[in-house]
Design a protein around this motif. Structure first.
Motif, PDB file in Angstrom:
ATOM      1  N   GLU A   1       6.973  -9.850   6.425  1.00 33.71           N
ATOM      2  CA  GLU A   1       5.676  -9.465   6.984  1.00 33.71           C
ATOM      3  C   GLU A   1       4.956  -8.672   5.902  1.00 33.71           C
ATOM      4  O   GLU A   1       5.377  -7.562   5.569  1.00 33.71           O
ATOM      5  CB  GLU A   1       5.928  -8.563   8.197  1.00 33.71           C
ATOM      6  N   PHE A   2       3.940  -9.259   5.312  1.00 32.72           N
ATOM      7  CA  PHE A   2       3.178  -8.572   4.268  1.00 32.72           C
ATOM      8  C   PHE A   2       2.006  -7.836   4.913  1.00 32.72           C
ATOM      9  O   PHE A   2       1.314  -8.407   5.769  1.00 32.72           O
ATOM     10  CB  PHE A   2       2.614  -9.580   3.272  1.00 32.72           C
ATOM     11  N   ILE A   3       1.802  -6.596   4.482  1.00 36.98           N
ATOM     12  CA  ILE A   3       0.669  -5.828   5.006  1.00 36.98           C
ATOM     13  C   ILE A   3      -0.158  -5.349   3.812  1.00 36.98           C
ATOM     14  O   ILE A   3       0.396  -4.751   2.877  1.00 36.98           O
ATOM     15  CB  ILE A   3       1.159  -4.614   5.829  1.00 36.98           C
ATOM     16  N   GLY A   4      -1.435  -5.648   3.829  1.00 37.56           N
ATOM     17  CA  GLY A   4      -2.289  -5.248   2.702  1.00 37.56           C
ATOM     18  C   GLY A   4      -3.606  -4.682   3.194  1.00 37.56           C
ATOM     19  O   GLY A   4      -4.021  -4.901   4.335  1.00 37.56           O
ATOM     20  N   VAL A   5      -4.279  -3.965   2.317  1.00 35.69           N
ATOM     21  CA  VAL A   5      -5.548  -3.315   2.662  1.00 35.69           C
ATOM     22  C   VAL A   5      -6.581  -3.740   1.619  1.00 35.69           C
ATOM     23  O   VAL A   5      -6.346  -3.602   0.416  1.00 35.69           O
ATOM     24  CB  VAL A   5      -5.375  -1.775   2.663  1.00 35.69           C
TER      25      VAL A   5
ATOM     26  N   LEU B   1      -7.678   1.077   5.396  1.00 30.66           N
ATOM     27  CA  LEU B   1      -6.663   1.816   6.139  1.00 30.66           C
ATOM     28  C   LEU B   1      -7.279   3.164   6.486  1.00 30.66           C
ATOM     29  O   LEU B   1      -7.446   4.032   5.622  1.00 30.66           O
ATOM     30  CB  LEU B   1      -5.405   2.003   5.280  1.00 30.66           C
ATOM     31  N   ASP B   2      -7.674   3.314   7.737  1.00 31.51           N
ATOM     32  CA  ASP B   2      -8.263   4.578   8.174  1.00 31.51           C
ATOM     33  C   ASP B   2      -7.642   4.923   9.532  1.00 31.51           C
ATOM     34  O   ASP B   2      -6.818   4.158  10.047  1.00 31.51           O
ATOM     35  CB  ASP B   2      -9.797   4.479   8.215  1.00 31.51           C
ATOM     36  N   PRO B   3      -7.987   6.077  10.111  1.00 27.61           N
ATOM     37  CA  PRO B   3      -7.324   6.448  11.355  1.00 27.61           C
ATOM     38  C   PRO B   3      -7.410   5.359  12.430  1.00 27.61           C
ATOM     39  O   PRO B   3      -6.451   5.086  13.150  1.00 27.61           O
ATOM     40  CB  PRO B   3      -8.067   7.721  11.781  1.00 27.61           C
ATOM     41  N   ARG B   4      -8.554   4.727  12.493  1.00 22.93           N
ATOM     42  CA  ARG B   4      -8.751   3.724  13.549  1.00 22.93           C
ATOM     43  C   ARG B   4      -7.875   2.482  13.340  1.00 22.93           C
ATOM     44  O   ARG B   4      -7.193   2.027  14.258  1.00 22.93           O
ATOM     45  CB  ARG B   4     -10.236   3.318  13.542  1.00 22.93           C
ATOM     46  N   THR B   5      -7.887   1.970  12.130  1.00 22.20           N
ATOM     47  CA  THR B   5      -7.119   0.736  11.911  1.00 22.20           C
ATOM     48  C   THR B   5      -5.614   1.014  11.933  1.00 22.20           C
ATOM     49  O   THR B   5      -4.835   0.166  12.370  1.00 22.20           O
ATOM     50  CB  THR B   5      -7.512   0.041  10.590  1.00 22.20           C
ATOM     51  N   LEU B   6      -5.217   2.204  11.483  1.00 21.75           N
ATOM     52  CA  LEU B   6      -3.788   2.505  11.555  1.00 21.75           C
ATOM     53  C   LEU B   6      -3.355   2.620  13.022  1.00 21.75           C
ATOM     54  O   LEU B   6      -2.292   2.127  13.412  1.00 21.75           O
ATOM     55  CB  LEU B   6      -3.455   3.802  10.797  1.00 21.75           C
ATOM     56  N   GLY B   7      -4.211   3.229  13.851  1.00 19.61           N
ATOM     57  CA  GLY B   7      -3.899   3.300  15.283  1.00 19.61           C
ATOM     58  C   GLY B   7      -3.731   1.912  15.865  1.00 19.61           C
ATOM     59  O   GLY B   7      -2.787   1.625  16.614  1.00 19.61           O
TER      60      GLY B   7
ATOM     61  N   VAL C   1       7.865  -0.614   0.095  1.00 17.95           N
ATOM     62  CA  VAL C   1       6.495  -0.818  -0.311  1.00 17.95           C
ATOM     63  C   VAL C   1       6.459  -1.822  -1.480  1.00 17.95           C
ATOM     64  O   VAL C   1       7.335  -1.817  -2.342  1.00 17.95           O
ATOM     65  CB  VAL C   1       5.883   0.567  -0.647  1.00 17.95           C
ATOM     66  N   GLY C   2       5.454  -2.725  -1.439  1.00 19.55           N
ATOM     67  CA  GLY C   2       5.257  -3.623  -2.576  1.00 19.55           C
ATOM     68  C   GLY C   2       4.479  -2.840  -3.630  1.00 19.55           C
ATOM     69  O   GLY C   2       3.675  -2.005  -3.263  1.00 19.55           O
ATOM     70  N   THR C   3       4.648  -2.958  -4.873  1.00 17.19           N
ATOM     71  CA  THR C   3       5.403  -3.953  -5.565  1.00 17.19           C
ATOM     72  C   THR C   3       6.823  -3.485  -5.915  1.00 17.19           C
ATOM     73  O   THR C   3       7.569  -4.255  -6.552  1.00 17.19           O
ATOM     74  CB  THR C   3       4.694  -4.365  -6.888  1.00 17.19           C
ATOM     75  N   ASP C   4       7.193  -2.290  -5.449  1.00 17.61           N
ATOM     76  CA  ASP C   4       8.529  -1.778  -5.796  1.00 17.61           C
ATOM     77  C   ASP C   4       9.624  -2.762  -5.389  1.00 17.61           C
ATOM     78  O   ASP C   4      10.566  -3.003  -6.140  1.00 17.61           O
ATOM     79  CB  ASP C   4       8.793  -0.432  -5.109  1.00 17.61           C
TER      80      ASP C   4
ATOM     81  N   ASP D   1       0.861  -1.173   0.000  1.00 16.41           N
ATOM     82  CA  ASP D   1       0.000   0.000   0.000  1.00 16.41           C
ATOM     83  C   ASP D   1       0.895   1.221   0.000  1.00 16.41           C
ATOM     84  O   ASP D   1       1.685   1.404   0.931  1.00 16.41           O
ATOM     85  CB  ASP D   1      -0.917  -0.003   1.243  1.00 16.41           C
ATOM     86  N   GLU D   2       0.767   2.019  -1.032  1.00 16.94           N
ATOM     87  CA  GLU D   2       1.635   3.187  -1.194  1.00 16.94           C
ATOM     88  C   GLU D   2       1.572   4.108   0.024  1.00 16.94           C
ATOM     89  O   GLU D   2       2.552   4.747   0.398  1.00 16.94           O
ATOM     90  CB  GLU D   2       1.201   3.930  -2.469  1.00 16.94           C
ATOM     91  N   ARG D   3       0.405   4.157   0.654  1.00 21.58           N
ATOM     92  CA  ARG D   3       0.246   5.064   1.800  1.00 21.58           C
ATOM     93  C   ARG D   3       1.121   4.642   2.973  1.00 21.58           C
ATOM     94  O   ARG D   3       1.439   5.443   3.843  1.00 21.58           O
ATOM     95  CB  ARG D   3      -1.234   5.090   2.230  1.00 21.58           C
ATOM     96  N   LEU D   4       1.486   3.353   3.012  1.00 25.27           N
ATOM     97  CA  LEU D   4       2.291   2.857   4.143  1.00 25.27           C
ATOM     98  C   LEU D   4       3.780   2.799   3.804  1.00 25.27           C
ATOM     99  O   LEU D   4       4.545   2.086   4.454  1.00 25.27           O
ATOM    100  CB  LEU D   4       1.792   1.472   4.569  1.00 25.27           C
TER     101      LEU D   4
END
Ligand code: F6P
Length: 555
Positions: A406-410, A481-487, A384-387, A343-346
């Motif tokens: 550790e893969f993280i996806g949304v 991915l929103d404020p709550r889940t990122l927290g 960040v994937g896929t880079d 996720d580019e945002r992460l």
């Protein structure tokens, strides 16, 4: 550090489990261990955690839970949450969890209920956020604020920088109908501040000087340069007051710097720098998202706190994350862990976790000063994937070294090109599968033959085109991915770190390892300035200083 020969029982059992599983592959485990998905997928605070591709079976997990029990992780969590001085070398609590408690909760630190103090600071942050958002906080020329520049480093930078980037789709519009422009300056390299100042307008820029100690060289020099820049544009008597706020635990130094403490947002010594994103250090987040967004971020973290405190071992996301690290690093011998957010945002999450984990867990001695008995913190890196797939995954798949990933996806994107998303997530899932299962030479050969390749080429290429597999990964999936889940996600990692430190018997909350470099940098700086080197150095260092001294600006 070698493991000791006479191991306490849980470690001996784990070694036996490791030996028993040594020849069992992930292919076999995934094919034959029927209960795997039920047992090794957990849901917590909006996150789905999946350890099915770890080289563990039910019995090995039980041995890991026994290890956690023998380290009294439950008691350690309780002590931390109750304000115990878990930071032993600095004799302090580490209570970042108190920063996300609801207003009606209570939490005693050294005889004082701090929840009221926490919410008083949140309220005063809220007042500034409101004034900036509605345009009533104006700069020296009467124009509203449009840009925010956060000047800080380490924990006073990485958290707000990472979160603002991750939550950009949730940025609030100001009265002018667009979000604030956020900038972050951490590096003492003048190029960093210079680039930001070129893009900003002194009339509409708010500087946040963020430093827990207000004694960090990089931050203070950048802050002074920013102030001089502002004062080159105006002699308005209120320029600094309108354009500079401070976030710190150290009111005296803030005042000395020239920022009125009425424009300061405080926090407390029981908040570690790398755990401070939840405090006033999160002011850039609050300005960018609005206070509701920042409070949702805190609420997500609090939900994770409740989960970690209440869930039994096998259902406890943070404990299982910690135990998988124990397994991969202490039993299977991996020295690194790769964090791969799809996720580019992460994009900045790996850097954030580098400080959180490596500054917390990079310790060689236990609380009592005796050497650590097991390897401690891993090297944490990632992209960040896929880079990353087009950069370093080659080594992850076929190299002679391995590192757990550790893969993280949304699941649901927030952008206007949803057709990209299944492709992105297909890559995430495929990478985890490829690492786990690999491809045998026979399978590679069969594929090539089916494609019509001549047999001699097939024989030559099969070793190159096969994959060993058996490389473990963890999947962390978020619905959104929103404020709550990122927290919740960030809090999950914080808890994991403390649980690992508890099992290893080390202090997760000090960072003496950063001091020697700082001390020597002061000496080298003096030697750059002086006519002759005044401090004793080794010959290599002296030669380097001489070479640079002849070339530095002003020499
Ligand atoms: O030098 C390391 C460190 O102390 C980090 O732990 C901290 O986050 C960073 O420096 C910045 O410190 P401060 O917020 O006090 O400027």
């Amino acid at each position: 550090m070698p493991q000791t020969e006479s191991l306490p029982l849980p470690w001996s059992l784990l070694k036996e489990a490791r030996d028993r599983l040594r020849t069992v592959t992930l292919r076999e485990l995934l094919a034959e261990d029927a209960g795997r998905v039920d047992r090794d997928v957990l849901h917590a605070a909006g996150l789905r955690l999946d350890w099915t591709r770890q080289r563990l079976d039910a019995a090995a997990w039980d041995d890991l839970y026994a290890l956690a029990g023998s380290a009294d992780v439950t008691g350690a969590l309780r002590r931390q949450h109750e304000g115990g001085h878990v930071n032993s070398t600095e004799d302090r609590a580490a209570l970042h969890t108190a920063l996300r408690l609801p207003r009606d909760a209570s939490c005693m630190v050294d005889g004082r209920d701090v929840v009221g103090d926490v919410h008083a600071v949140l309220d005063s942050m809220g007042a500034l956020v409101r004034r900036v958002q509605d345009g009533t906080h104006v700069g020296y020329s009467g124009r509203p604020i449009r840009s925010v520049v956060n000047i800080g480093i380490g924990g006073s930078d990485l958290g707000p920088r990472m979160v603002c980037r991750a939550l950009a789709p949730f940025a609030a519009d100001t009265a002018e109908g667009r979000p604030l422009r956020m900038h972050f300056v951490s590096n003492i390299d003048g190029a960093a501040l210079d680039a930001v100042l070129r893009e900003t307008d002194p009339e509409t820029t708010l500087f946040i000087i963020a430093s827990k100690t207000f004694g960090t060289q990089e931050t203070l020099i950048n802050a002074r340069s920013a102030r001089s820049w502002l004062l080159r544009h105006t002699d308005h008597p209120e320029a600094v007051a309108r354009h500079f706020v401070a976030v710190s635990t150290h009111a005296g130094r803030v005042e000395e710097f020239g920022i009125d403490t009425r424009n300061m947002f405080g926090f407390w010594d029981w908040v570690g720098g790398r755990y401070s994103v939840w405090s006033a250090i999160g002011l850039p987040i609050a300005l960018y998202l609005g206070m509701d967004g920042f409070r949702a971020f805190l609420a997500g973290a609090h939900e994770m706190d409740r989960h970690v405190l209440d869930a039994p071992a096998a259902d406890n996301a943070a404990l299982r994350l910690a135990l998988v690290d124990i397994w991969n690093h202490n039993l299977l011998g991996a020295c690194a862990r790769v964090v791969l957010p799809y996720d580019e945002r992460l994009k900045l999450l790996p850097s954030y976790l580098q400080q959180a984990e490596m500054e917390s867990l990079g310790k060689g001695v236990r609380h009592d000063g005796t050497p650590a008995e097991h390897e401690t913190g891993a090297l944490v890196w990632g992209a960040v994937g896929t880079d990353g797939q087009h950069a370093f995954y080659q080594l992850l798949h076929q190299g002679t070294r391995w590192a757990p990933t550790e893969f993280i996806g949304v699941a649901r994107p927030e952008h206007g090109l949803p057709e990209h998303h299944p492709i992105l997530l297909a890559n995430l899932v495929a990478q985890a599968e490829a690492l786990a299962l690999g491809k045998t030479e026979a399978e590679a050969a069969a594929e090539m033959l089916a494609g019509g390749m001549p047999e001699e080429d097939v024989a030559r290429l099969a070793p190159h085109r096969s994959f060993p597999g058996n490389r473990p990964s963890t999947l962390i999936l978020l619905e959104r991915l929103d404020p709550r889940t990122l927290g919740a996600l960030v809090a999950l990692y914080e808890h994991k770190i403390y649980l690992l430190a508890t099992i290893w018997g080390i202090n997760a909350f000090d960072q003496w390892g950063v001091e020697l470099g700082k001390q020597l940098a002061g000496q080298v700086q003096e030697d750059f300035m002086a006519a002759a080197q005044g401090h004793p150095h080794d010959p290599a260092t002296s030669a380097t200083i001489d070479w640079l001294r002849a070339r530095l600006p002003g020499s």
